[in-house]
Structure formats: structure tokens, C-alpha cells
Design a protein around this motif. Structure first.
Motif, mmCIF file in Angstrom:
data_model
loop_
_atom_site.group_PDB
_atom_site.id
_atom_site.type_symbol
_atom_site.label_atom_id
_atom_site.label_comp_id
_atom_site.label_asym_id
_atom_site.label_seq_id
_atom_site.Cartn_x
_atom_site.Cartn_y
_atom_site.Cartn_z
ATOM 1 N N GLY A 160 52.404 25.984 43.008
ATOM 2 C CA GLY A 160 52.439 25.413 41.667
ATOM 3 C C GLY A 160 51.129 25.430 40.915
ATOM 4 O O GLY A 160 51.087 25.061 39.739
ATOM 5 N N ARG A 161 50.065 25.872 41.551
ATOM 6 C CA ARG A 161 48.750 25.841 40.898
ATOM 7 C C ARG A 161 48.336 27.236 40.444
ATOM 8 O O ARG A 161 48.503 28.216 41.165
ATOM 9 N N SER A 162 47.771 27.318 39.252
ATOM 10 C CA SER A 162 47.202 28.567 38.743
ATOM 11 C C SER A 162 45.691 28.533 38.948
ATOM 12 O O SER A 162 45.116 27.495 39.286
ATOM 13 N N PHE A 163 45.045 29.687 38.704
ATOM 14 C CA PHE A 163 43.616 29.792 39.001
ATOM 15 C C PHE A 163 42.881 30.491 37.865
ATOM 16 O O PHE A 163 43.384 31.448 37.276
ATOM 17 N N THR A 164 41.694 29.996 37.586
ATOM 18 C CA THR A 164 40.903 30.542 36.485
ATOM 19 C C THR A 164 39.956 31.638 36.937
ATOM 20 O O THR A 164 39.430 32.383 36.115
ATOM 21 N N SER A 165 39.725 31.735 38.243
ATOM 22 C CA SER A 165 38.791 32.734 38.748
ATOM 23 C C SER A 165 39.044 32.987 40.226
ATOM 24 O O SER A 165 39.760 32.231 40.897
ATOM 25 N N LYS A 166 38.427 34.035 40.717
ATOM 26 C CA LYS A 166 38.478 34.358 42.143
ATOM 27 C C LYS A 166 37.882 33.216 42.963
ATOM 28 O O LYS A 166 38.430 32.818 44.000
ATOM 29 N N ILE A 167 36.773 32.666 42.497
ATOM 30 C CA ILE A 167 36.114 31.568 43.210
ATOM 31 C C ILE A 167 37.017 30.341 43.259
ATOM 32 O O ILE A 167 37.119 29.655 44.283
ATOM 33 N N ASP A 168 37.689 30.076 42.151
ATOM 34 C CA ASP A 168 38.620 28.948 42.078
ATOM 35 C C ASP A 168 39.719 29.099 43.133
ATOM 36 O O ASP A 168 40.056 28.152 43.859
ATOM 37 N N MET A 183 34.152 33.686 35.694
ATOM 38 C CA MET A 183 34.687 35.013 36.025
ATOM 39 C C MET A 183 36.192 35.042 35.761
ATOM 40 O O MET A 183 36.967 34.300 36.338
ATOM 41 N N LYS A 184 36.648 35.899 34.868
ATOM 42 C CA LYS A 184 38.062 36.011 34.544
ATOM 43 C C LYS A 184 38.781 36.843 35.606
ATOM 44 O O LYS A 184 38.171 37.621 36.338
ATOM 45 N N LEU A 185 40.098 36.685 35.652
ATOM 46 C CA LEU A 185 40.880 37.398 36.649
ATOM 47 C C LEU A 185 41.157 38.822 36.173
ATOM 48 O O LEU A 185 42.246 39.160 35.738
ATOM 49 N N THR A 186 40.148 39.674 36.254
ATOM 50 C CA THR A 186 40.300 41.062 35.827
ATOM 51 C C THR A 186 40.436 42.006 37.016
ATOM 52 O O THR A 186 40.719 43.178 36.852
ATOM 53 N N ASN A 187 40.229 41.487 38.215
ATOM 54 C CA ASN A 187 40.323 42.299 39.420
ATOM 55 C C ASN A 187 41.751 42.819 39.579
ATOM 56 O O ASN A 187 42.711 42.050 39.516
ATOM 57 N N HIS A 188 41.912 44.149 39.777
ATOM 58 C CA HIS A 188 43.256 44.723 39.891
ATOM 59 C C HIS A 188 43.978 44.261 41.146
ATOM 60 O O HIS A 188 45.185 44.459 41.284
ATOM 61 N N LEU A 189 43.260 43.628 42.070
ATOM 62 C CA LEU A 189 43.885 43.117 43.284
ATOM 63 C C LEU A 189 44.506 41.742 43.073
ATOM 64 O O LEU A 189 45.327 41.301 43.869
ATOM 65 N N LEU A 190 44.095 41.065 42.022
ATOM 66 C CA LEU A 190 44.522 39.684 41.774
ATOM 67 C C LEU A 190 45.154 39.572 40.392
ATOM 68 O O LEU A 190 44.491 39.760 39.377
ATOM 69 N N HIS A 191 46.436 39.270 40.363
ATOM 70 C CA HIS A 191 47.167 39.167 39.102
ATOM 71 C C HIS A 191 46.897 37.819 38.444
ATOM 72 O O HIS A 191 46.858 36.784 39.111
ATOM 73 N N LYS A 192 46.743 37.828 37.135
ATOM 74 C CA LYS A 192 46.413 36.599 36.405
ATOM 75 C C LYS A 192 47.526 35.556 36.467
ATOM 76 O O LYS A 192 47.279 34.363 36.281
ATOM 77 N N ASP A 193 48.766 35.998 36.746
ATOM 78 C CA ASP A 193 49.890 35.058 36.767
ATOM 79 C C ASP A 193 50.172 34.473 38.149
ATOM 80 O O ASP A 193 51.125 33.709 38.314
ATOM 81 N N PHE A 194 49.367 34.836 39.143
ATOM 82 C CA PHE A 194 49.604 34.334 40.498
ATOM 83 C C PHE A 194 49.514 32.810 40.537
ATOM 84 O O PHE A 194 48.594 32.207 39.985
ATOM 85 N N ARG A 195 50.501 32.200 41.196
ATOM 86 C CA ARG A 195 50.522 30.751 41.398
ATOM 87 C C ARG A 195 50.705 30.469 42.880
ATOM 88 O O ARG A 195 51.500 31.136 43.552
ATOM 89 N N LEU A 196 49.994 29.481 43.387
ATOM 90 C CA LEU A 196 50.121 29.080 44.786
ATOM 91 C C LEU A 196 50.485 27.606 44.844
ATOM 92 O O LEU A 196 49.712 26.750 44.411
#
Length: 359
Positions: free
Chosen positions: A16-24, A1-14
């Protein structure tokens, strides 16, 4: 699942870690803490609303429902005002269970910030090898972080009054510090006030798409249709400077009527902070002659008669206070009752220490 949700920006980092999906993201959040996972899960769910919890400092804490679209409008307003975009490096050191900490996390998720989440202690851990574009703190955290503010470009402070002594300490730091005004019903702040450097102000400036006026009590009324469907009538006594600026004077429900003279506790307290290091507040106590008499309540062990006299003399010398603004009595009690977010509960403190009858 790609980060296409308008609530979750693809560039969000927590951290130092990035995420490939909502589940991730949810799996990683769960490995850090349950509160973190709960906030993110609620935000990314299919429900149109989220829950926000009030602090309970002026009454019983309650939970309200706000629409996610309203939260997004609030996020955009803050990001625009402070010139924060995707990739901004942000420090998060507030409790997630309360509105300020929760919305700070949601700003990062929605805007694509690079967020460092640290423990919400009174002395936040700030890494000396990093520079942050933005951070939010309560006054105690700010006081304890003065030596580290050089690593933060812009910082907002809320959740309590910023003392004049603390403002003086901020005059020599590079970080731009802004005091905020807001409440749970406005999804955190709707107005900000720079409090250091050449841009320091005495007045709050509202964010875009916010209208303000006052009611017959001189209390602030807020019309912000993008973040609240209802017009919000507050109990905050203000002086309107313009249609977008106001000076906060105090709480209407704290006003003391002493012999027909209306006293504003917050105004009096702002002057007493110059001579008191301990936590304190002023309040009205029943009095046969005056109706209410002004008293000073200080957190701490009872002082000797000599120390009490010295404090009384210091108060007498405060020429900025009128005679009716000077407390008639001083009480030392401990501890103060407070909410779980650290705000003093004035009435409850008076009641548990038998200074006023229990409600």
C-alpha cells in the motif's frame, strides 16, 4: 532522486505504500526484512547481473548469474501473457531467497504493480477485503487456500506436481489456475498450462520468443535467446505436440530400467496419487534379476501387515497401471529429505534410510 531508473517503475507499491526515490524504497525494505532489502538493493545496483539460486532438488544447489536485461525480457513475457500492467494488484507469498519469489518481486518493481507481500507460509494470509489480479503459489499453499481463491483472478502454481485430486478441487473455483514449467536457468517459467475451467489442458504452451525441440533422449531443449544466451538442454522427458506445445512426462535421470523395461516414475506416481494421501515416490532399487526393481516409498510410520496388504490390493486394482508399473515392494520411512524450498530429494531419502548404498 526521482524514479527514473528503468528497473524501478514509478507506480510500484509495496503493501500500500508508494515511494519517492530509490533510497526511500530501500529504507522501507530494510525496515521489513533483510532478504527483501537485499533483493531490491541488488536489482537497483549498477551491476548488470543478479544472482539466482537453484533449488537443489536434482543435485547440489548452485548460484548462477543472469543479466538484468534477460530478467526484464522474462518479466515482459509473463506480464504480456497474463495481461498484467502497471497498477495490477498482486499477492506475493513465496520465499524471497529462491528464484520464484525473487522474480515475482522484481516483476512488481519493474512493471509498477501494487504488491502485497505476506509471510511465505504453507497457509498464506489472504485479506478478504481485497481482490488480486495475480498470485503465485506452490501446490501446498494452493491446497490450503482453496476457500480464498475467489479473491484472486489468475494464479500460477509451480515448484512441484499438482495432484489430480487438487485439480478436481479447482474445477469449481472462479480463479484461473495455471501450472508452470521452468527452471532457474530460464528465469522461472517459459511455459504454462491452464488446469481448471473449460480451458484446462494436458499440455504446456510456451511463452513468446521461446522455441522448443527434443534431443535423442526425447528430453526438452529450449532456445530462448532473450532470456538465455545458451541453448538449454534439460533432463525433462517430453512429448512434443507442436512447435509450441509439449506434454511433460518425467525426469530422464529418474527413469528406472527394470528387466529392460524403462519406467517413468512421475507417470506412475500420477496414477498412485488417487489412492495415497501421504507424500510418496517410486524409485528403482538394485535387483539381481531385473537390474532395478520398482519400489514405492511412502512417508510415514510403518503400517501393520493388514494395512500394507490393503494398500497392495488397491494398487493391484489400478488397471491403468501395467503389471510392470506396479511396485514390487513398499517401504514406509520418515522423514523425507527435502531441499529448503520443500522439494523431495529422492536419492538422499533412499540413502539416509539405508534403502540404497550411499553414493
Amino acid at each position: 532522486m526521482k524514479l527514473t531508473n528503468h528497473l524501478l517503475h514509478k507506480d510500484f507499491r509495496l503493501n500500500g505504500r508508494s515511494f519517492t526515490s530509490k533510497i526511500d524504497l530501500l529504507r522501507h525494505a530494510e525496515s521489513i526484512s533483510i532478504p527483501l532489502h537485499s533483493v531490491i538493493e541488488e536489482w537497483l545496483s549498477d551491476t548488470p547481473t543478479i544472482e539466482l539460486k537453484t533449488s537443489g532438488s536434482t543435485g547440489k544447489a548452485k548460484v548462477i548469474q543472469v543479466e538484468k536485461q534477460q530478467v526484464i525480457h522474462s518479466i515482459k513475457a509473463t506480464s504480456s501473457y497474463f495481461d498484467l500492467s502497471s497498477g495490477s494488484k498482486v499477492l506475493h507469498c513465496l520465499p524471497l531467497q529462491y528464484v520464484a519469489g525473487k522474480i515475482m518481486l522484481l516483476r512488481a518493481i519493474n512493471m509498477g504493480w501494487e504488491l502485497d507481500l505476506v509471510s511465505p507460509t504453507s497457509n498464506p494470509e489472504i485479506q478478504p477485503d481485497k481482490t488480486y489480479d495475480f498470485a503465485a503459489m506452490v501446490p501446498l499453499q494452493l491446497e490450503n487456500s482453496l476457500l480464498h481463491l475467489k479473491f484472486i483472478n489468475k494464479l500460477i502454481v509451480g515448484g512441484g506436481a499438482v495432484s489430480n485430486a487438487l485439480k478436481d478441487k479447482l474445477s469449481n473455483v472462479d480463479c484461473q489456475v495455471f501450472e508452470t514449467y521452468g527452471m532457474t536457468e530460464t528465469i522461472t517459467h517459459i511455459a504454462v498450462k491452464p488446469i481448471n475451467h473449460v480451458h484446462a489442458e494436458s499440455y504446456f504452451m510456451v511463452l513468446p520468443n521461446v522455441e522448443i525441440f527434443t534431443d535423442e533422449r526425447n528430453c526438452l531443449v529450449i532456445k530462448a535467446p532473450k532470456i538465455s544466451k545458451e541453448i538449454i538442454v534439460t533432463n525433462d522427458v517430453v512429448q512434443l505436440i507442436s512447435n509450441c506445445k509439449f506434454q511433460w512426462l518425467g525426469r530422464f535421470d529418474n527413469i528406472i530400467n527394470s528387466g529392460g523395461v524403462k519406467l517413468n516414475p512421475e507417470e506412475i506416481e500420477s496414477h498412485l496419487r488417487s489412492i495415497l494421501k501421504e507424500r510418496f515416490f517410486v524409485a528403482g532399487m538394485p535387483d539381481r534379476k531385473l537390474g532395478e526393481k520398482l519400489v514405492l516409498v511412502v512417508e510415514g510410520q510403518p503400517k501393520s501387515a493388514e494395512q500394507k496388504v490393503q494398500l497392495i490390493e488397491k494398487i493391484k486394482k489400478l488397471t491403468i497401471l501395467h503389471k510392470y508399473q506396479k511396485p514390487k515392494e513398499i517401504y514406509f520411512v520418515e522423514p523425507f529429505k527435502e531441499t529448503t524450498s520443500g522439494k523431495i530429494q529422492r536419492q538422499l531419502t533412499l540413502e539416509v534410510h539405508d534403502l540404497v548404498p550411499k553414493a
